[in-house]
Enzyme design. Structure first.
Site, PDB file in Angstrom:
ATOM      1  N   ASP A 118       0.896  -1.348  -0.017  1.00  0.00           N
ATOM      2  CA  ASP A 118       0.070   0.086  -0.019  1.00  0.00           C
ATOM      3  C   ASP A 118       0.771   1.341  -0.090  1.00  0.00           C
ATOM      4  O   ASP A 118       0.457   2.455   0.374  1.00  0.00           O
ATOM      5  CB  ASP A 118      -0.868  -0.062   1.092  1.00  0.00           C
ATOM      6  CG  ASP A 118      -0.286  -0.413   2.545  1.00  0.00           C
ATOM      7  OD1 ASP A 118       0.952  -0.351   2.506  1.00  0.00           O
ATOM      8  OD2 ASP A 118      -0.949  -0.493   3.717  1.00  0.00           O
ATOM      9  N   LYS A 169       5.287   2.907  16.733  1.00  0.00           N
ATOM     10  CA  LYS A 169       4.241   4.001  16.990  1.00  0.00           C
ATOM     11  C   LYS A 169       4.851   4.758  18.436  1.00  0.00           C
ATOM     12  O   LYS A 169       3.853   4.399  19.594  1.00  0.00           O
ATOM     13  CB  LYS A 169       2.965   3.277  17.175  1.00  0.00           C
ATOM     14  CG  LYS A 169       2.670   2.513  15.987  1.00  0.00           C
ATOM     15  CD  LYS A 169       1.200   2.307  15.562  1.00  0.00           C
ATOM     16  CE  LYS A 169       0.858   1.861  14.215  1.00  0.00           C
ATOM     17  NZ  LYS A 169       1.530   0.601  13.681  1.00  0.00           N
ATOM     18  N   ASP A 230       1.709   6.561   2.355  1.00  0.00           N
ATOM     19  CA  ASP A 230       1.078   5.226   2.578  1.00  0.00           C
ATOM     20  C   ASP A 230      -0.639   5.613   2.346  1.00  0.00           C
ATOM     21  O   ASP A 230      -1.043   6.201   2.793  1.00  0.00           O
ATOM     22  CB  ASP A 230       1.194   5.141   3.964  1.00  0.00           C
ATOM     23  CG  ASP A 230       0.315   3.986   4.639  1.00  0.00           C
ATOM     24  OD1 ASP A 230      -0.462   3.383   4.239  1.00  0.00           O
ATOM     25  OD2 ASP A 230       0.752   3.735   5.682  1.00  0.00           O
TER      26      ASP A 230
HETATM   27  P1  GTP Z   1      -5.347  -1.640   7.874  1.00  0.00           P
HETATM   28  O1  GTP Z   1      -5.953  -2.844   8.447  1.00  0.00           O
HETATM   29  O2  GTP Z   1      -5.967  -0.587   7.604  1.00  0.00           O
HETATM   30  O3  GTP Z   1      -4.036  -1.382   8.959  1.00  0.00           O
HETATM   31  O4  GTP Z   1      -4.572  -2.122   6.578  1.00  0.00           O
HETATM   32  P2  GTP Z   1      -3.433  -3.345   6.293  1.00  0.00           P
HETATM   33  O5  GTP Z   1      -4.239  -4.741   6.442  1.00  0.00           O
HETATM   34  O6  GTP Z   1      -3.134  -3.387   4.785  1.00  0.00           O
HETATM   35  O7  GTP Z   1      -2.350  -3.430   7.354  1.00  0.00           O
HETATM   36  P3  GTP Z   1      -1.102  -2.747   7.309  1.00  0.00           P
HETATM   37  O8  GTP Z   1      -1.128  -1.445   6.472  1.00  0.00           O
HETATM   38  O9  GTP Z   1      -0.245  -2.594   8.537  1.00  0.00           O
HETATM   39  O10 GTP Z   1      -0.035  -3.837   6.508  1.00  0.00           O
HETATM   40  C1  GTP Z   1       1.242  -3.630   5.629  1.00  0.00           C
HETATM   41  C2  GTP Z   1       1.277  -4.278   4.574  1.00  0.00           C
HETATM   42  O11 GTP Z   1       1.277  -5.895   4.761  1.00  0.00           O
HETATM   43  C3  GTP Z   1      -0.105  -4.439   3.529  1.00  0.00           C
HETATM   44  O12 GTP Z   1       0.300  -4.144   2.428  1.00  0.00           O
HETATM   45  C4  GTP Z   1      -0.990  -5.539   3.839  1.00  0.00           C
HETATM   46  O13 GTP Z   1      -1.652  -5.913   2.817  1.00  0.00           O
HETATM   47  C5  GTP Z   1       0.084  -6.451   4.238  1.00  0.00           C
HETATM   48  N1  GTP Z   1      -0.227  -7.317   5.395  1.00  0.00           N
HETATM   49  C6  GTP Z   1      -0.570  -7.076   6.600  1.00  0.00           C
HETATM   50  N2  GTP Z   1      -0.865  -8.410   7.021  1.00  0.00           N
HETATM   51  C7  GTP Z   1      -0.650  -9.495   6.484  1.00  0.00           C
HETATM   52  C8  GTP Z   1      -0.713 -10.781   6.497  1.00  0.00           C
HETATM   53  O14 GTP Z   1      -1.172 -11.518   7.471  1.00  0.00           O
HETATM   54  N3  GTP Z   1      -0.551 -11.360   5.341  1.00  0.00           N
HETATM   55  C9  GTP Z   1      -0.063 -11.037   4.243  1.00  0.00           C
HETATM   56  N4  GTP Z   1       0.184 -11.741   3.108  1.00  0.00           N
HETATM   57  N5  GTP Z   1       0.015  -9.487   4.019  1.00  0.00           N
HETATM   58  C10 GTP Z   1      -0.213  -8.527   5.136  1.00  0.00           C
END
Ligand code: GTP
Length: 366
Positions: A118, A169, A230
């Protein structure tokens, strides 16, 4: 090590399995990296940037709504080999990287790129990899300075560019020791990925990186002051889309930057005004006298005559009635906003909700 040259990296893992909770309700039907940004799923901007940096093979680490990625990748030709790895249960960022290991072909000492799915950035990917290789690093992180680092992971470095700490954080002034944050793109020596525990959730930020420091591994940081965003929140998503459409953010997937982008088979009535880097999706309709400013209108959505849509996201197949004012709002897929409503900053309408004409007004009529 001396064998590596400009495009030293050939493989990347893209983390795209998160639930994207901050972007609900848009992420109820579509995972965040598959939401359309400047005409293509966001992940396509990242894939084409990686390809331009010499990456030839990408492992897409999926979990939440993996089938949406699978369907898209099967039908797309992005000029790069894409392998989809799917976790049955989400394994977190580090767990997802470890889960991707059997899909990688790199040698144990080779650099493997990892991207959060993202982040929109202008990072010099080749430069990051070269820095990693030249420094014989185990991991090298892309860092970006931000004005308010409290929502992020701080990554201070010493004068040699070696990472000294990972502070997730931070809240107190004492904890805010730097403005450098983990920008969501890093290089691992492949053998470091082998060491991440398999089969359980692992956070790369909270467990893997601090563990490497504790083991005295060589962890480097590269500060890049170029474009970085982001796209995790609705307003950041709108901003990223605008920047891509306008050409302020770099992407090989945007061929003609301009004040607006209208996709195939969209109908824009004469007298409608499109401005501010807005994007109008496929088969979408914009009525006469409507103004769409810096917004993202998904496929098949309809904006009624005289409506004003500013800094907002209108979901797939949603309808905004005549003379509505939509400003800083998110309209879920298939929702229907009757004529004359005013939906202002922060409002989020869930998919398929119907709002009667004139039901919501924020401004007083005097
Ligand atoms: P929020 O729920 O809004 O915080 O977004 P998010 O689910 O994308 O979480 P975050 O921004 O912390 O994740 C950072 C990146 O890691 C993003 O590109 C997510 O798609 C990816 N990501 C987070 N958790 C996982 C997981 O359990 N498995 C995989 N494959 N990717 C993950």
């Amino acid at each position: 090590m001396g064998l590596w040259h400009a495009s030293a990296v050939t493989e990347a893992v893209m983390l795209v399995g998160g639930q994207g909770t901050r972007l609900r309700p848009l992420t109820i039907n579509t995972p965040k990296p598959m939401l359309p940004v400047a005409g293509v799923p966001f992940t396509v901007h990242q894939i084409t940037r990686a390809r331009a940096a010499g990456v030839t093979r990408i492992v897409l680490a999926t979990s939440y709504r993996a089938e949406v990625f699978r369907e898209f990748i099967e039908g797309a030709d992005l000029g790069i080999e894409i392998v989809i790895a799917t976790e049955d249960e989400p394994l977190g960022t580090g767990g997802a990287i470890r889960h991707a290991l059997p899909y990688l072909q790199s040698a144990p000492d080779a650099p493997v790129l990892v991207f959060n799915g993202d982040v929109l950035s202008g990072l010099d990917i080749g430069g990051l990899v070269n820095h990693h290789v030249a420094g014989s690093a185990d991991a090298t992180l892309y860092l970006t300075p931000v004005a308010d680092p409290r929502a992020f992971g701080l990554v201070p470095t010493d004068t040699d560019g070696r990472v000294t700490k990972f502070l997730e954080k931070p809240q107190t002034p004492e904890e805010i020791v730097t403005d450098q944050i983990n920008a969501g793109c890093y290089v691992f020596r492949r053998s470091v990925i082998d060491e991440i525990p398999a089969g359980r959730p692992v956070s790369v930020e909270r467990e893997t990186f601090p563990g490497l420091l504790a083991a005295n591994a060589m962890v480097l940081g590269v500060v890049d002051r170029g474009y970085w965003l982001d796209l995790g929140t609705p307003m950041a998503f709108v901003q990223g889309s605008r920047d891509l459409v306008l050409g302020n953010a770099p992407s090989p997937a945007v061929s003609n930057p301009g004040p607006y982008l209208v996709l195939a088979d969209a109908e824009v009535a004469s007298g409608a005004l499109l401005t501010g880097g807005c994007a109008i999706g496929r088969r979408a309709q914009v009525g006469a006298g409507a103004v769409v400013d810096g917004s993202v209108v998904f496929d098949d959505a309809r904006i009624g005559a005289g409506a004003k849509v500013t800094g907002s996201i209108v979901g797939a197949g949603a309808t905004v009635g005549e003379n509505c004012v939509i400003d800083g709002a998110v309209i879920g897929d298939g929702a229907s906003i009757g004529a004359g409503n005013e939906l202002l900053a922060g409002v989020r309408i869930w998919p398929n909700v119907q709002i009667a004409a004139g039901a919501v007004r924020f401004s007083s009529d005097g």
